[in-house]
Design a protein around this motif. Structure first.
Motif, PDB file in Angstrom:
ATOM      1  N   MET A  12       0.852  -1.178   0.000  1.00 37.17           N
ATOM      2  CA  MET A  12       0.000   0.000   0.000  1.00 37.17           C
ATOM      3  C   MET A  12       0.890   1.231   0.000  1.00 37.17           C
ATOM      4  O   MET A  12       1.929   1.251   0.640  1.00 37.17           O
ATOM      5  CB  MET A  12      -0.871   0.031   1.250  1.00 37.17           C
ATOM      6  CG  MET A  12      -1.771  -1.166   1.413  1.00 37.17           C
ATOM      7  SD  MET A  12      -2.590  -1.098   2.979  1.00 37.17           S
ATOM      8  CE  MET A  12      -4.184  -0.569   2.445  1.00 37.17           C
ATOM      9  N   GLU A  21       1.918   4.930   1.094  1.00 32.50           N
ATOM     10  CA  GLU A  21       1.703   5.842   2.204  1.00 32.50           C
ATOM     11  C   GLU A  21       0.859   6.995   1.696  1.00 32.50           C
ATOM     12  O   GLU A  21       0.962   7.370   0.537  1.00 32.50           O
ATOM     13  CB  GLU A  21       3.047   6.374   2.731  1.00 32.50           C
ATOM     14  CG  GLU A  21       3.830   5.365   3.518  1.00 32.50           C
ATOM     15  CD  GLU A  21       3.162   4.959   4.807  1.00 32.50           C
ATOM     16  OE1 GLU A  21       2.513   5.797   5.451  1.00 32.50           O
ATOM     17  OE2 GLU A  21       3.279   3.783   5.170  1.00 32.50           O
ATOM     18  N   ARG A  25       4.525   0.288   1.898  1.00 30.37           N
ATOM     19  CA  ARG A  25       4.810  -0.488   3.086  1.00 30.37           C
ATOM     20  C   ARG A  25       4.013  -1.759   2.980  1.00 30.37           C
ATOM     21  O   ARG A  25       2.979  -1.801   2.338  1.00 30.37           O
ATOM     22  CB  ARG A  25       4.473   0.274   4.355  1.00 30.37           C
ATOM     23  CG  ARG A  25       2.994   0.511   4.561  1.00 30.37           C
ATOM     24  CD  ARG A  25       2.806   1.306   5.852  1.00 30.37           C
ATOM     25  NE  ARG A  25       1.467   1.815   5.874  1.00 30.37           N
ATOM     26  CZ  ARG A  25       0.519   1.363   6.664  1.00 30.37           C
ATOM     27  NH1 ARG A  25       0.751   0.387   7.499  1.00 30.37           N
ATOM     28  NH2 ARG A  25      -0.681   1.877   6.639  1.00 30.37           N
ATOM     29  N   SER A  30       1.623  -4.623   4.251  1.00 34.88           N
ATOM     30  CA  SER A  30       0.541  -4.813   5.200  1.00 34.88           C
ATOM     31  C   SER A  30       0.528  -6.282   5.618  1.00 34.88           C
ATOM     32  O   SER A  30       1.064  -7.131   4.937  1.00 34.88           O
ATOM     33  CB  SER A  30      -0.781  -4.433   4.534  1.00 34.88           C
ATOM     34  OG  SER A  30      -1.850  -4.720   5.371  1.00 34.88           O
ATOM     35  N   THR A  48      -4.669   7.665  -5.432  1.00 32.21           N
ATOM     36  CA  THR A  48      -4.480   7.715  -3.980  1.00 32.21           C
ATOM     37  C   THR A  48      -5.010   9.031  -3.425  1.00 32.21           C
ATOM     38  O   THR A  48      -5.628   9.061  -2.359  1.00 32.21           O
ATOM     39  CB  THR A  48      -2.995   7.526  -3.619  1.00 32.21           C
ATOM     40  OG1 THR A  48      -2.578   6.248  -4.095  1.00 32.21           O
ATOM     41  CG2 THR A  48      -2.762   7.591  -2.126  1.00 32.21           C
ATOM     42  N   TRP A  73      -8.157  -1.380   3.936  1.00 34.38           N
ATOM     43  CA  TRP A  73      -6.991  -0.788   4.590  1.00 34.38           C
ATOM     44  C   TRP A  73      -6.987  -1.208   6.048  1.00 34.38           C
ATOM     45  O   TRP A  73      -8.006  -1.628   6.591  1.00 34.38           O
ATOM     46  CB  TRP A  73      -7.065   0.738   4.584  1.00 34.38           C
ATOM     47  CG  TRP A  73      -7.048   1.414   3.259  1.00 34.38           C
ATOM     48  CD1 TRP A  73      -6.461   0.983   2.109  1.00 34.38           C
ATOM     49  CD2 TRP A  73      -7.638   2.683   2.958  1.00 34.38           C
ATOM     50  NE1 TRP A  73      -6.643   1.911   1.114  1.00 34.38           N
ATOM     51  CE2 TRP A  73      -7.356   2.958   1.607  1.00 34.38           C
ATOM     52  CE3 TRP A  73      -8.353   3.616   3.691  1.00 34.38           C
ATOM     53  CZ2 TRP A  73      -7.774   4.126   0.978  1.00 34.38           C
ATOM     54  CZ3 TRP A  73      -8.771   4.783   3.063  1.00 34.38           C
ATOM     55  CH2 TRP A  73      -8.477   5.024   1.721  1.00 34.38           C
ATOM     56  N   SER A  74      -5.852  -1.004   6.723  1.00 35.93           N
ATOM     57  CA  SER A  74      -5.846  -1.118   8.174  1.00 35.93           C
ATOM     58  C   SER A  74      -6.495   0.157   8.715  1.00 35.93           C
ATOM     59  O   SER A  74      -6.581   1.174   8.017  1.00 35.93           O
ATOM     60  CB  SER A  74      -4.415  -1.240   8.704  1.00 35.93           C
ATOM     61  OG  SER A  74      -3.732  -0.002   8.537  1.00 35.93           O
ATOM     62  N   ASP A 117      -5.320   2.120  11.019  1.00 34.13           N
ATOM     63  CA  ASP A 117      -4.287   3.163  11.127  1.00 34.13           C
ATOM     64  C   ASP A 117      -4.047   3.832   9.777  1.00 34.13           C
ATOM     65  O   ASP A 117      -3.899   5.055   9.702  1.00 34.13           O
ATOM     66  CB  ASP A 117      -2.966   2.576  11.646  1.00 34.13           C
ATOM     67  CG  ASP A 117      -3.014   2.246  13.122  1.00 34.13           C
ATOM     68  OD1 ASP A 117      -3.891   2.793  13.827  1.00 34.13           O
ATOM     69  OD2 ASP A 117      -2.174   1.451  13.571  1.00 34.13           O
ATOM     70  N   TYR A 118      -4.000   3.043   8.713  1.00 35.47           N
ATOM     71  CA  TYR A 118      -3.801   3.602   7.386  1.00 35.47           C
ATOM     72  C   TYR A 118      -4.994   4.482   7.003  1.00 35.47           C
ATOM     73  O   TYR A 118      -4.823   5.558   6.426  1.00 35.47           O
ATOM     74  CB  TYR A 118      -3.594   2.491   6.365  1.00 35.47           C
ATOM     75  CG  TYR A 118      -3.235   2.990   4.986  1.00 35.47           C
ATOM     76  CD1 TYR A 118      -1.932   3.389   4.704  1.00 35.47           C
ATOM     77  CD2 TYR A 118      -4.190   3.061   3.976  1.00 35.47           C
ATOM     78  CE1 TYR A 118      -1.593   3.854   3.439  1.00 35.47           C
ATOM     79  CE2 TYR A 118      -3.856   3.522   2.721  1.00 35.47           C
ATOM     80  CZ  TYR A 118      -2.562   3.922   2.452  1.00 35.47           C
ATOM     81  OH  TYR A 118      -2.229   4.385   1.204  1.00 35.47           O
ATOM     82  N   LYS A 127      -4.643   7.838   8.539  1.00 30.40           N
ATOM     83  CA  LYS A 127      -3.656   8.639   7.807  1.00 30.40           C
ATOM     84  C   LYS A 127      -4.250   9.168   6.506  1.00 30.40           C
ATOM     85  O   LYS A 127      -4.000  10.323   6.125  1.00 30.40           O
ATOM     86  CB  LYS A 127      -2.405   7.813   7.509  1.00 30.40           C
ATOM     87  CG  LYS A 127      -1.578   7.499   8.732  1.00 30.40           C
ATOM     88  CD  LYS A 127      -0.383   6.649   8.357  1.00 30.40           C
ATOM     89  CE  LYS A 127       0.417   6.271   9.593  1.00 30.40           C
ATOM     90  NZ  LYS A 127       1.591   5.459   9.231  1.00 30.40           N
ATOM     91  N   MET A 128      -5.014   8.342   5.826  1.00 32.66           N
ATOM     92  CA  MET A 128      -5.631   8.765   4.576  1.00 32.66           C
ATOM     93  C   MET A 128      -6.668   9.868   4.816  1.00 32.66           C
ATOM     94  O   MET A 128      -6.763  10.813   4.033  1.00 32.66           O
ATOM     95  CB  MET A 128      -6.268   7.575   3.858  1.00 32.66           C
ATOM     96  CG  MET A 128      -5.247   6.645   3.237  1.00 32.66           C
ATOM     97  SD  MET A 128      -4.309   7.406   1.891  1.00 32.66           S
ATOM     98  CE  MET A 128      -5.454   7.198   0.554  1.00 32.66           C
TER      99      MET A 128
END
Length: 124
Positions: free
Chosen positions: A3, A5, A13, A15, A71, A101-102, A104-105, A108-109
């Motif tokens: 995925m 960043e 990074r 996953s 993105t 996505w996780s 946490d991701y 961030k998004m």
């Protein structure tokens, strides 16, 4: 699965998931080309290695730019879906699940998307 960043420069990074997503259909290739698994933007028909390198490099750069742009669209959509002013806003966990996505991701998004919207550099 890799995925990016949530930033404008490409990055990645790994996953924890092992499930591979099916790539989106490339809508600008003719249907008969998609049916042939060896066909890829007519690269297989280029015999001159210089021309093949030039054309494949062109495509790689175009796909990177498209991935970065996609993105940014994801980030803007995530920020809009998480907007507390929306009556139908979604929790970050739901956004993460929908986008695979996780959590946490996804957070961030959402922040990346809010920054794009705030700075006026959101994709149009």
């Amino acid at each position: 699965m890799y995925m990016c960043e949530p930033k404008q420069a490409p990055g990645g990074r790994e996953s924890g998931g092992t499930r591979r997503l099916k790539p989106a259909q490339l809508l600008f290739e003719p249907p008969e080309a998609v049916a042939d698994p060896e066909h890829f933007f007519d690269l297989e028909s280029i015999e001159d290695p210089r021309e093949l390198l030039a054309r494949s490099t062109e495509l790689a750069l175009a796909f990177r730019a498209a991935a970065d742009r996609a993105t940014e669209y994801q980030a803007v959509a995530a920020a809009q879906l998480a907007d507390p002013r929306r009556f139908d806003r979604l929790p970050t966990a739901v956004i993460a699940e929908r986008a695979e996505w996780s959590e946490d991701y996804a957070k961030k998004m959402v922040e990346f998307g809010r920054g794009l919207l705030r700075d006026g550099s959101a994709v149009e």
